[in-house]
Design a protein around this motif. Sequence first.
Motif, PDB file in Angstrom:
ATOM      1  N   ASP A 242      -5.680 -20.367  68.245  1.00 36.69           N
ATOM      2  CA  ASP A 242      -4.676 -21.406  68.461  1.00 36.69           C
ATOM      3  C   ASP A 242      -3.992 -21.234  69.809  1.00 36.69           C
ATOM      4  O   ASP A 242      -3.827 -22.184  70.566  1.00 36.69           O
ATOM      5  N   GLU A 243      -3.595 -20.013  70.077  1.00 35.06           N
ATOM      6  CA  GLU A 243      -2.914 -19.726  71.342  1.00 35.06           C
ATOM      7  C   GLU A 243      -3.830 -20.004  72.535  1.00 35.06           C
ATOM      8  O   GLU A 243      -3.402 -20.547  73.543  1.00 35.06           O
ATOM      9  N   LEU A 246      -4.021 -23.719  73.035  1.00 35.83           N
ATOM     10  CA  LEU A 246      -2.738 -24.187  73.543  1.00 35.83           C
ATOM     11  C   LEU A 246      -2.625 -23.943  75.045  1.00 35.83           C
ATOM     12  O   LEU A 246      -2.076 -24.734  75.793  1.00 35.83           O
ATOM     13  N   ASN A 247      -3.155 -22.839  75.494  1.00 35.42           N
ATOM     14  CA  ASN A 247      -3.068 -22.495  76.916  1.00 35.42           C
ATOM     15  C   ASN A 247      -4.283 -22.949  77.715  1.00 35.42           C
ATOM     16  O   ASN A 247      -4.469 -22.538  78.859  1.00 35.42           O
ATOM     17  N   LYS A 248      -5.098 -23.729  77.064  1.00 34.57           N
ATOM     18  CA  LYS A 248      -6.264 -24.308  77.736  1.00 34.57           C
ATOM     19  C   LYS A 248      -7.198 -23.256  78.333  1.00 34.57           C
ATOM     20  O   LYS A 248      -7.754 -23.436  79.412  1.00 34.57           O
TER      21      LYS A 248
END
Length: 728
Positions: A242-243, A246-248
């Motif tokens: 997920d992280e 989120l940070n592409k």
Amino acid sequence: MDNPISKLVPFIGGQFPSTFNKLLQSIKHYELNDGDELKVELWKAYEFGLKRHEGQKRLSGEPYFEAHCVEVAKILASWNMDVTTIISGMLHDTVEDTDTSLEDIKKEFGDNVAELVDGVSKLSGIHFTTRKAQQAGNFMKMLISVARDLRVIIIKFADRLHNMKTISHMSKIKQHRIAIETRDVYAPLAHRLGMASVKWMLDDFALKVLNPDAYKEIDKKLRSSNKEREKYINLITSALNDEFILNKINPRVYGRSKSHSSIYGKMIQREKSFEEINDIMAVRVVVNKIEDCYLALGILHQRFKPIQERFKDFIAMPKSNGYQSIHTTVFGLEGKIVEIQIRTEDMEKTAEIGVAAHWRYKEGDVSSKSIDSHVEWLRDLLDMLQSEENDPKEFMHLLKIDLFGDEIFVFTPTGDLIQLPANSTPIDFAYSVHTEVGENCLGAKINNKVSPLNTILKNGDNVEVITSTSQRPNYGWLEFAVTSKARNKIKSYLNKKEKEESIKIGEQLFVKSLRRLKMINQSEKLKNTYSKFGLGSVNQLFESIGKGEISVRDLLDKNIINEDNLRKDQDGGIFSFRKNESKSIKLQGIKNVMANFGKCCNPIPGDSMVGFVTRGRGMTVHRANCYNLPISSEETDRLVPVEWEVSRSDLFNVHLKVVGQDRKGLLKDMTETISKLNINITSVDIKVKDSVASARLIVQVSNIKQLDRVLKKVSEVKNIDNISRIQN
Ligand code: MN
């Protein structure tokens, strides 16, 4: 299959042999079209090689050129090497194995290809044997060609990789020799050149030959543990996913199994089982850009607690072989410790093929600067070879350190980074800054604290050298200088110094002796008789006297003057300065110098020793490796080499430490063994802890040979594990 005519003239007939087509496909870094200049060039080399090797077969029965030479070229292509290297790889055996001359190659393919083929041919004539001196000599030849063009070595690595891969067709004896050579020479060299994947492949192939059972066993266990690893990696990845999204960043995450050979090496070295070695999970995270490396690191550390000391940033501070990556170790899921490497795709490639990456086609022209810095250590070695009288054994030793040692980075006061081998000291640092700084090195500040010169430097230390124009190198420095540069410079200084010293001592001896004989008025005449000894100058005469090769008595004998005076003085001792009561030693050929013995190290006849001229108390004699010899001050001028001059009856105390498993009668057996050798024991002190007995003894021996006998006999006593001589 291929039409024979179109095979010869495929540009007209339109069909290339399939082996050639496969080679073309492996050169991904070029976009090839028919009629392309490069394709013409490659075909020319292919056709040339095919003809020259015609009829030759490998041991497997396959055609030599297609089954080996083209394969080597393919490996080089997979490393994205330039065309010159790929062509040279394809032709690497033509000069060695066919009647092709270097001139032919030069005419057809130009100077560059000819030079590389020549280099590889020369290397293949070199066989590394286990006799060290010989090995070092061969190393030298190899390194010299390496320094000329590192691509020679890269082609050789491709050749060796392919030969190791197909080694099973050879005789067992040959397999063994080649595997050892691969393990001891090529794999370490690949490591030093940053070619990590080449190194482990070579090591694994070698292990498979040298210890097939261990290899099979590890292979089996690795296969089954790989599944488990994959499961665990998936677990970790999904915990972070997920992280990441989120940070592409979209990293490629995969489990990294250790190589067979490294697992085997650790099992042997640490006496551990496969399971213990393979317990720690190793994960690699590969991202697109450098920024993403740090982003990924942040995400990781937020989720899993890192082990502080294990964090290393080789991106900000690349290793000297070009390696870049972030290393961190965290407490992962299920309480498992996970080692993680984070890097970009580019770094990944560089980590695999090391210096070869610098010839990569896409990077355009070879940047000579970065290559130079990578082969700097080779150049250092070459410098040394060309300048000093080289002792192959010493060279081997240096090479080993430079080849296998890990490296550290330390800072100069101005913030520059200097790379040194592990265990380097401020002396090494000083010499690497400048020879003059080394020679005048008086002390050092490490992280702003004044520290002894033998302090071992650590990664990241800030080092400042304190110099003094009156400071000079001394023998003590050799005890802890590590780099080849420092050791060589120190040695050459000391050799020069020793000569000067001998001249000085010789002159003093000469003058003193003549004074006592009241013959000082003859000195001019006497010293000019040097030619009678086959010497070329007064200084040479003094040097010989200083070294004890010629005595003042010899000089007088040769010139037969004043016989009476001479005889009278023999009992008065003109040649002796003062007598020591018991044991005497020789100072460079001069007998009976007043000498005390270092209580610290208790030298005995046979030990190599150094005398330290004390102020007003004559001389103290120590073992050459005694810790108490001065190492860093003007005092070292007062160190002189000494020799023994003892009568047979002189006895010397030696301190020994014996360790063994305690049992009934151990002490008795030990002391009896020593007594049987007719050797006195003057003190015994034995302690037992946890059934380990450790004893300290003092024995009296008259020389090192006797001592060696004691050491040997006692070590043969049942349950004795270790006996050694100690400094008090
Ligand atoms: Mn070959």
